[in-house]
Design a protein around this motif. Sequence first.
Motif, PDB file in Angstrom:
ATOM      1  N   GLY A   1       0.808  -1.221   0.000  1.00 55.91           N
ATOM      2  CA  GLY A   1       0.000   0.000   0.000  1.00 55.91           C
ATOM      3  C   GLY A   1       0.835   1.261   0.000  1.00 55.91           C
ATOM      4  O   GLY A   1       0.357   2.329  -0.407  1.00 55.91           O
ATOM      5  N   ALA A   2       2.098   1.146   0.446  1.00 54.35           N
ATOM      6  CA  ALA A   2       2.972   2.318   0.449  1.00 54.35           C
ATOM      7  C   ALA A   2       3.242   2.821  -0.959  1.00 54.35           C
ATOM      8  O   ALA A   2       3.551   4.001  -1.150  1.00 54.35           O
ATOM      9  N   VAL A   3       3.125   1.936  -1.956  1.00 55.53           N
ATOM     10  CA  VAL A   3       3.350   2.341  -3.347  1.00 55.53           C
ATOM     11  C   VAL A   3       2.364   3.440  -3.732  1.00 55.53           C
ATOM     12  O   VAL A   3       2.744   4.507  -4.242  1.00 55.53           O
ATOM     13  N   VAL A   4       1.089   3.204  -3.473  1.00 56.50           N
ATOM     14  CA  VAL A   4       0.057   4.185  -3.824  1.00 56.50           C
ATOM     15  C   VAL A   4       0.117   5.389  -2.897  1.00 56.50           C
ATOM     16  O   VAL A   4       0.025   6.545  -3.339  1.00 56.50           O
ATOM     17  N   THR A   5       0.281   5.129  -1.602  1.00 58.88           N
ATOM     18  CA  THR A   5       0.264   6.216  -0.624  1.00 58.88           C
ATOM     19  C   THR A   5       1.407   7.196  -0.854  1.00 58.88           C
ATOM     20  O   THR A   5       1.216   8.418  -0.808  1.00 58.88           O
ATOM     21  N   GLU A   6       2.605   6.672  -1.097  1.00 57.32           N
ATOM     22  CA  GLU A   6       3.749   7.552  -1.329  1.00 57.32           C
ATOM     23  C   GLU A   6       3.565   8.377  -2.600  1.00 57.32           C
ATOM     24  O   GLU A   6       3.992   9.530  -2.668  1.00 57.32           O
ATOM     25  N   THR A   7       2.934   7.783  -3.596  1.00 56.20           N
ATOM     26  CA  THR A   7       2.700   8.516  -4.834  1.00 56.20           C
ATOM     27  C   THR A   7       1.703   9.646  -4.621  1.00 56.20           C
ATOM     28  O   THR A   7       1.899  10.773  -5.110  1.00 56.20           O
ATOM     29  N   ILE A   8       0.629   9.373  -3.868  1.00 53.84           N
ATOM     30  CA  ILE A   8      -0.398  10.399  -3.627  1.00 53.84           C
ATOM     31  C   ILE A   8       0.176  11.556  -2.823  1.00 53.84           C
ATOM     32  O   ILE A   8      -0.094  12.728  -3.113  1.00 53.84           O
ATOM     33  N   PHE A   9       1.002  11.244  -1.808  1.00 56.44           N
ATOM     34  CA  PHE A   9       1.539  12.286  -0.932  1.00 56.44           C
ATOM     35  C   PHE A   9       2.926  12.780  -1.355  1.00 56.44           C
ATOM     36  O   PHE A   9       3.568  13.521  -0.594  1.00 56.44           O
ATOM     37  N   SER A  10       3.385  12.356  -2.536  1.00 57.12           N
ATOM     38  CA  SER A  10       4.685  12.801  -3.072  1.00 57.12           C
ATOM     39  C   SER A  10       5.822  12.542  -2.099  1.00 57.12           C
ATOM     40  O   SER A  10       6.671  13.406  -1.831  1.00 57.12           O
ATOM     41  N   LEU A  11       5.845  11.336  -1.546  1.00 54.61           N
ATOM     42  CA  LEU A  11       6.907  10.932  -0.627  1.00 54.61           C
ATOM     43  C   LEU A  11       7.975  10.163  -1.400  1.00 54.61           C
ATOM     44  O   LEU A  11       7.653   9.200  -2.099  1.00 54.61           O
ATOM     45  N   PRO A  12       9.227  10.550  -1.296  1.00 54.81           N
ATOM     46  CA  PRO A  12      10.296   9.905  -2.081  1.00 54.81           C
ATOM     47  C   PRO A  12      10.738   8.573  -1.478  1.00 54.81           C
ATOM     48  O   PRO A  12      11.907   8.390  -1.121  1.00 54.81           O
ATOM     49  N   GLY A  13       9.807   7.625  -1.394  1.00 56.83           N
ATOM     50  CA  GLY A  13      10.122   6.309  -0.844  1.00 56.83           C
ATOM     51  C   GLY A  13      10.191   5.254  -1.931  1.00 56.83           C
ATOM     52  O   GLY A  13      10.283   5.546  -3.129  1.00 56.83           O
ATOM     53  N   MET A  14      10.121   3.995  -1.493  1.00 54.21           N
ATOM     54  CA  MET A  14      10.251   2.878  -2.427  1.00 54.21           C
ATOM     55  C   MET A  14       9.088   2.833  -3.412  1.00 54.21           C
ATOM     56  O   MET A  14       9.272   2.494  -4.589  1.00 54.21           O
ATOM     57  N   GLY A  15       7.900   3.169  -2.955  1.00 56.12           N
ATOM     58  CA  GLY A  15       6.743   3.134  -3.831  1.00 56.12           C
ATOM     59  C   GLY A  15       6.860   4.119  -4.970  1.00 56.12           C
ATOM     60  O   GLY A  15       6.651   3.779  -6.142  1.00 56.12           O
ATOM     61  N   LYS A  16       7.202   5.347  -4.647  1.00 55.76           N
ATOM     62  CA  LYS A  16       7.349   6.364  -5.693  1.00 55.76           C
ATOM     63  C   LYS A  16       8.516   6.021  -6.608  1.00 55.76           C
ATOM     64  O   LYS A  16       8.457   6.262  -7.829  1.00 55.76           O
ATOM     65  N   LEU A  17       9.575   5.450  -6.045  1.00 54.27           N
ATOM     66  CA  LEU A  17      10.718   5.045  -6.864  1.00 54.27           C
ATOM     67  C   LEU A  17      10.296   4.009  -7.901  1.00 54.27           C
ATOM     68  O   LEU A  17      10.698   4.089  -9.068  1.00 54.27           O
ATOM     69  N   MET A  18       9.466   3.049  -7.484  1.00 56.57           N
ATOM     70  CA  MET A  18       9.047   2.016  -8.414  1.00 56.57           C
ATOM     71  C   MET A  18       8.070   2.567  -9.464  1.00 56.57           C
ATOM     72  O   MET A  18       8.177   2.224 -10.643  1.00 56.57           O
ATOM     73  N   ILE A  19       7.148   3.419  -9.047  1.00 55.53           N
ATOM     74  CA  ILE A  19       6.198   4.004  -9.999  1.00 55.53           C
ATOM     75  C   ILE A  19       6.952   4.803 -11.058  1.00 55.53           C
ATOM     76  O   ILE A  19       6.679   4.693 -12.272  1.00 55.53           O
ATOM     77  N   ASP A  20       7.920   5.604 -10.631  1.00 53.20           N
ATOM     78  CA  ASP A  20       8.702   6.390 -11.586  1.00 53.20           C
ATOM     79  C   ASP A  20       9.492   5.475 -12.520  1.00 53.20           C
ATOM     80  O   ASP A  20       9.615   5.757 -13.722  1.00 53.20           O
ATOM     81  N   ALA A  21      10.034   4.372 -11.977  1.00 58.90           N
ATOM     82  CA  ALA A  21      10.807   3.448 -12.805  1.00 58.90           C
ATOM     83  C   ALA A  21       9.916   2.758 -13.836  1.00 58.90           C
ATOM     84  O   ALA A  21      10.325   2.567 -14.992  1.00 58.90           O
ATOM     85  N   VAL A  22       8.697   2.407 -13.448  1.00 58.93           N
ATOM     86  CA  VAL A  22       7.776   1.766 -14.393  1.00 58.93           C
ATOM     87  C   VAL A  22       7.378   2.755 -15.489  1.00 58.93           C
ATOM     88  O   VAL A  22       7.355   2.411 -16.687  1.00 58.93           O
ATOM     89  N   GLN A  23       7.090   3.976 -15.113  1.00 59.12           N
ATOM     90  CA  GLN A  23       6.682   4.981 -16.101  1.00 59.12           C
ATOM     91  C   GLN A  23       7.811   5.315 -17.069  1.00 59.12           C
ATOM     92  O   GLN A  23       7.567   5.587 -18.250  1.00 59.12           O
ATOM     93  N   ASN A  24       9.058   5.271 -16.579  1.00 63.72           N
ATOM     94  CA  ASN A  24      10.196   5.627 -17.417  1.00 63.72           C
ATOM     95  C   ASN A  24      10.853   4.417 -18.072  1.00 63.72           C
ATOM     96  O   ASN A  24      11.849   4.578 -18.790  1.00 63.72           O
ATOM     97  N   GLY A  25      10.315   3.207 -17.818  1.00 63.01           N
ATOM     98  CA  GLY A  25      10.859   2.015 -18.448  1.00 63.01           C
ATOM     99  C   GLY A  25      12.241   1.642 -17.971  1.00 63.01           C
ATOM    100  O   GLY A  25      13.114   1.316 -18.783  1.00 63.01           O
ATOM    101  N   ASP A  26      12.455   1.686 -16.654  1.00 63.83           N
ATOM    102  CA  ASP A  26      13.763   1.366 -16.069  1.00 63.83           C
ATOM    103  C   ASP A  26      13.665   0.035 -15.333  1.00 63.83           C
ATOM    104  O   ASP A  26      13.385  -0.002 -14.130  1.00 63.83           O
ATOM    105  N   PRO A  27      13.876  -1.109 -16.009  1.00 60.15           N
ATOM    106  CA  PRO A  27      13.623  -2.411 -15.384  1.00 60.15           C
ATOM    107  C   PRO A  27      14.554  -2.746 -14.228  1.00 60.15           C
ATOM    108  O   PRO A  27      14.145  -3.446 -13.301  1.00 60.15           O
TER     109      PRO A  27
END
Length: 319
Positions: A257-283
């Motif tokens: 759940g931290a993946v979604v929560t960090e993205t909503i609150f703009s927290l630079p954690g593991m969730g946001k790191l993974m979302i950014d990597a998926v959007q930018n195609g960084d496997p």
Amino acid sequence: MITILRMLVRRILLLVPMMLGIVLFVFLVMQLSDMDPAAAYYKGANPTQEQLHAFREENGLLDPLPVRYVHFVGDLLHGDMGISVLTKSPVLDQVTTAMPLTIQLTLLGLGIAIVLALLLGVTAALYRDRLADQVIRVVSLTGVAAPGFWLALLMIQYLAVETGWFPTGGYVNPADSFTGWLESLTLPAFALSLPIAAQLTRIVRTAVVEELDKDYVRTAIGGGLPPVVVVGRNVLRNALINPLTVLGLRVGYLLGGAVVTETIFSLPGMGKLMIDAVQNGDPAVVQGVVITTAVCFVFVNLVIDILYLLVNPRLRSAS
């Protein structure tokens, strides 16, 4: 003590094939995905097919799948998660930078969930079938049904935008300001923990009710012991064994759940790191984040197993 050590060694040995399976699964999923490291590396540069082919050949992307897997596992054993094709920095550095925030958010959310579940669950059990129990039942069912992202958006709207009590997002390092750190993580932690607290409330309530109906409780109260002492010393200790095992599984939900929560609150954690990597195609970054999260989840469940063994003498004797 010997029994606990034996169980601990057995659990650790079981972790080896489990982790190999997790690594294999993550590796295969990423290899079968549409992500192309070569295209991500030259993103926006309009590379030629020769440049793409040269990049793939240089980085071993044209090797057979088993060869790539062996190299991948070998690198992991040496602490190498690969290089981000976008930032050109080691994935391990990015993970170690983002992981502390996710751990803080998860632990804070876990603490809130435990406190709320104990408070509401025990209260509902002590006042079962009365008004307090009915109200807590409705609240807990609502919490179970409410999606975490919806709660997060409501909190931002009413507790951050309209009232200004909390920031709408961002992160403050506790070394800079503890108050600012607490304010920046309060809403995300509550949004993350409320569904878990609602589920645990029902489990705690059921476990405490079953324990209150046992003969030793009636005997202790009939013998003159205050109900508060009986509930606090005996009932809770015995009733919380089963919720403890469920708690280990819910930690995985908190990490996910931290993946979604960090993205909503703009927290630079593991969730946001993974979302950014998926959007930018960084496997490489996606693999590193997923494997690290899986290792944390397995480790937490190992700790829960040990705690369960410590608080359950009957299981210790059976072992």
